[in-house]
Design an enzyme around this catalytic site. Structure first.
Site, mmCIF file in Angstrom:
data_model
loop_
_atom_site.group_PDB
_atom_site.id
_atom_site.type_symbol
_atom_site.label_atom_id
_atom_site.label_comp_id
_atom_site.label_asym_id
_atom_site.label_seq_id
_atom_site.Cartn_x
_atom_site.Cartn_y
_atom_site.Cartn_z
ATOM 1 N N SER A 45 0.669 -0.955 0.144
ATOM 2 C CA SER A 45 -0.122 0.127 -0.372
ATOM 3 C C SER A 45 1.667 1.009 0.233
ATOM 4 O O SER A 45 2.374 1.064 0.606
ATOM 5 C CB SER A 45 -1.139 -0.636 1.166
ATOM 6 O OG SER A 45 -1.405 -1.457 1.715
HETATM 7 C C1 LIG Z 1 -2.183 -4.199 -0.079
HETATM 8 S S1 LIG Z 1 -2.112 -6.091 0.353
HETATM 9 C C2 LIG Z 1 -1.456 -5.184 1.334
HETATM 10 C C3 LIG Z 1 -0.025 -4.867 2.166
HETATM 11 C C4 LIG Z 1 0.293 -5.558 3.658
HETATM 12 N N1 LIG Z 1 0.039 -5.124 3.847
HETATM 13 C C5 LIG Z 1 1.958 -4.903 3.211
HETATM 14 O O1 LIG Z 1 2.660 -3.342 3.695
HETATM 15 O O2 LIG Z 1 2.450 -5.086 2.417
HETATM 16 C C6 LIG Z 1 -3.673 -7.289 1.065
HETATM 17 C C7 LIG Z 1 -3.336 -8.230 0.703
HETATM 18 O O3 LIG Z 1 -4.517 -8.695 0.894
HETATM 19 C C8 LIG Z 1 -3.942 -10.336 0.825
HETATM 20 N N2 LIG Z 1 -5.475 -10.960 0.774
HETATM 21 C C9 LIG Z 1 -6.740 -11.193 0.083
HETATM 22 N N3 LIG Z 1 -7.747 -11.507 0.540
HETATM 23 C C10 LIG Z 1 -7.336 -12.241 2.088
HETATM 24 C C11 LIG Z 1 -7.552 -13.024 3.056
HETATM 25 N N4 LIG Z 1 -9.171 -13.476 2.735
HETATM 26 N N5 LIG Z 1 -6.826 -12.984 4.155
HETATM 27 C C12 LIG Z 1 -5.276 -12.945 4.003
HETATM 28 N N6 LIG Z 1 -5.173 -12.266 2.662
HETATM 29 C C13 LIG Z 1 -5.853 -12.370 1.886
HETATM 30 C C14 LIG Z 1 -3.692 -9.701 -0.522
HETATM 31 O O4 LIG Z 1 -3.169 -11.794 -0.573
HETATM 32 C C15 LIG Z 1 -3.063 -8.813 -0.086
HETATM 33 O O5 LIG Z 1 -1.474 -9.479 -0.388
#
Ligand SMILES: C[S@@+](CC[C@H](N)C(=O)[O-])C[C@H]1O[C@@H](n2cnc3c(N)ncnc32)[C@H](O)[C@@H]1O
Length: 235
Positions: free
Chosen positions: A77
Site C-alpha cells: 500500500s
Molecule cells: C494491500 S495488500 C497488503 C499490503 C501489506 N499490508 C503491506 O504492507 O505490503 C492486501 C493483501 O491482502 C491479501 N489478502 C486478500 N484476501 C485475503 C484473505 N482472505 N486473507 C489473508 N490475506 C488476504 C492479498 O493477497 C494482499 O497481499
C-alpha cells in the site's frame, strides 16, 4: 478512479538517497496530519520500505502509490496508508495486533516496531507467492518473532485472540464476523468496506458487547479473498 503505477526499471538509487527520501516522507506525513504519534514515527524512520519492494519497483519506494507484489492482486500500500490505519487504531506499545493481508511484510514490520517486545504481531496472507515473498523480506531484516500464517485471514487466528487491534488491508463487503469476535473488549478494528460502490475506511470500536462504527475516509484497496471475499474486481 485507480492508481497509476510507474513502469518497472532497474534500481539506481543509493541507500543514502533512499534514507533521505524516507526522512522527507516522514516529515510530509506529519505535515499532512497522517502521522502524529512518536512510536509510529520512529517505526517509519527505522523500517526501510525499499527492502519490502520487488527490485524493479524499489526506486519508487517513497512514492504515494501502491506497487505490485508477487501473487494475485497483491500490492504494498502507499506510504500514507500505514499511519492512516495505525493512528486510527491507536496502535501502541504492548498490544496484541492481528493483520489480515501480510502483502510485502512492511506494515507487519512497522507494527512489530510499534508494539515492541511486550506486544505480539500475527499476520495472515492468503496468497502463497505473496506469503513466501513477505516471509523472506521479514527474515532478511531479522524479524523472527512475528507469527506468520498462510491462510484465509477472514477466519482470523483464534489461538492468540483476543486482539487489541485488528487491521484488514483488503476491501470487504462486510467485516468478517470471526474478526469481530476475536477483537478484545476495548479493542479496535479497521477495514476498507465496500458500500454503495465506494470503499469507506471503517473504524470499529468494541466495548463489551457494544460495537461502535465510524467512517474515517474513502480509500481504494484490492479485494479480500476467501470465505468473506467480495468477489468484486480491483481497480
Ligand atoms: C494491500 S495488500 C497488503 C499490503 C501489506 N499490508 C503491506 O504492507 O505490503 C492486501 C493483501 O491482502 C491479501 N489478502 C486478500 N484476501 C485475503 C484473505 N482472505 N486473507 C489473508 N490475506 C488476504 C492479498 O493477497 C494482499 O497481499
Amino acid at each position: 478512479m485507480g492508481w497509476i503505477v510507474p513502469p518497472p526499471k532497474e534500481p539506481v538509487k543509493s541507500r543514502e538517497e533512499l534514507a533521505k527520501e524516507r526522512e522527507e516522507k516522514v516529515r510530509w506525513l506529519m505535515r499532512h496530519g497522517y502521522l502524529r504519534s512518536y512510536l509510529i514515527k520512529e517505526a517509519m524512520l527505522k523500517v526501510q520500505r525499499e527492502d519490502f519492494i520487488p527490485v524493479l519497483y524499489r526506486d519508487y519506494a517513497y512514492l504515494e502509490v501502491p506497487l505490485p507484489l508477487p501473487g494475485e492482486q497483491a500490492t504494498i500500500s502507499c506510504p500514507h496508508s500505514y499511519p492512516l490505519f495505525y493512528e486510527a487504531l491507536g496502535l501502541n506499545k504492548g498490544q496484541k495486533f492481528l493483520e489480515i493481508g501480510l502483502g510485502s511484510g512492511y506494515g507487519t514490520a512497522l507494527a512489530r516496531e510499534i508494539v515492541g517486545p511486550g506486544g505480539l504481531v500475527v499476520s495472515i496472507e492468503i496468497d502463497p507467492l505473496t506469503f513466501a515473498f513477505a516471509c523472506n523480506n521479514l527474515k532478511k531484516r531479522g524479524y523472527s518473532d512475528i507469527i506468520l500464517v498462510q491462510g484465509d485471514g477472514g477466519l482470523g487466528y483464534r489461538q492468540k485472540s483476543p486482539y487489541d487491534s485488528i487491521c484488514i488491508t483488503a476491501s470487504c463487503t462486510q467485516i468478517p464476523p470471526p474478526l469481530i469476535k476475536q477483537l478484545a473488549s476495548g479493542g479496535r478494528l479497521i477495514a476498507p468496506v465496500v458500500e454503495e460502490g465506494i470503499q469507506n475506511l471503517v473504524l470499529v470500536k468494541k466495548d463489551r458487547n457494544h460495537i461502535n462504527r465510524e467512517i474515517v475516509c474513502q480509500v481504494l484497496y484490492v479485494p479480500l479473498r476467501g470465505r468473506y471475499g467480495t468477489g468484486h474486481s480491483a481497480s
